[in-house]
Write an enzyme that holds these catalytic residues in place. Structure first.
Site, short mmCIF file in Angstrom:
data_model
loop_
_atom_site.label_atom_id
_atom_site.label_comp_id
_atom_site.label_asym_id
_atom_site.label_seq_id
_atom_site.Cartn_x
_atom_site.Cartn_y
_atom_site.Cartn_z
N TYR A 134 0.84 -1.19 0.00
CA TYR A 134 0.00 0.00 0.00
C TYR A 134 0.88 1.24 0.00
CZ TYR A 134 -4.01 -2.92 0.86
OH TYR A 134 -4.99 -3.84 0.73
N ASN A 146 -13.40 0.04 -5.05
CA ASN A 146 -13.21 -0.75 -6.26
C ASN A 146 -14.23 -0.39 -7.34
OD1 ASN A 146 -12.25 -2.54 -8.03
ND2 ASN A 146 -12.33 -4.29 -6.68
N HIS A 173 -5.97 -7.77 -5.27
CA HIS A 173 -5.31 -8.87 -4.58
C HIS A 173 -3.79 -8.78 -4.70
CE1 HIS A 173 -5.97 -10.23 -8.73
NE2 HIS A 173 -4.82 -10.85 -8.57
#
Length: 114
Positions: A24, A47, A56
């Site tokens: 991240y 999303n 993922h």
DNA sequence: TCACTGACTGTCA
DNA sequence: ATGACAGCCAGTG
């Protein structure tokens, strides 16, 4: 969507090659906000482009995945990444609540490098 | 419009 | 060594 940081995040995440993962913090940095690591996950959480954004492939700094928020289950996520060629390692417990799955991505080998 | 929350990370105790 | 806390910015309600 105010095309901004969040849009940049999607661009970066989509640019992650298969078999590779990014943290991240790394995505945040590439997006132009090294302190917005939290927001990276938030952006992916919405999303807006399902199927286009491989959330993922975005993992924690330790290599572990998002707890409980996996698109289809942490076990499924691990299998998917492993299938893409991502290497997993066993000894996680670096932090407290991370690496709960017992398996984390081997960032030493599969962390995406620009 | 304003305020709060949030897939994190790093540092301090 | 482990545990807990604070900080950061922008989107959503």
């Amino acid at each position: 969507m105010s095309g901004t940081f969040n849009a940049k995040v999607y661009e970066v995440v989509k640019d992650i090659p298969e078999g590779m993962v990014a943290t991240y913090g790394q995505v945040a940095e590439l997006a132009g906000a090294p302190r917005n690591a939290r927001f990276v996950g938030f952006a992916l959480h919405r999303n807006p482009e399902p199927g286009i954004i491989p959330c993922h492939r975005v993992v924690f700094r330790d290599g572990s995945l998002a707890p409980g928020f996996a698109f289809g289950g942490p076990d499924e996520q691990r299998r998917l990444l492993e299938k893409e060629g991502v290497t997993f390692i066993a000894p996680p417990n670096q932090r407290k609540n991370q690496g709960q799955d017992g398996f984390v991505v081997d960032l030493a080998r599969c962390q995406w490098r620009r």
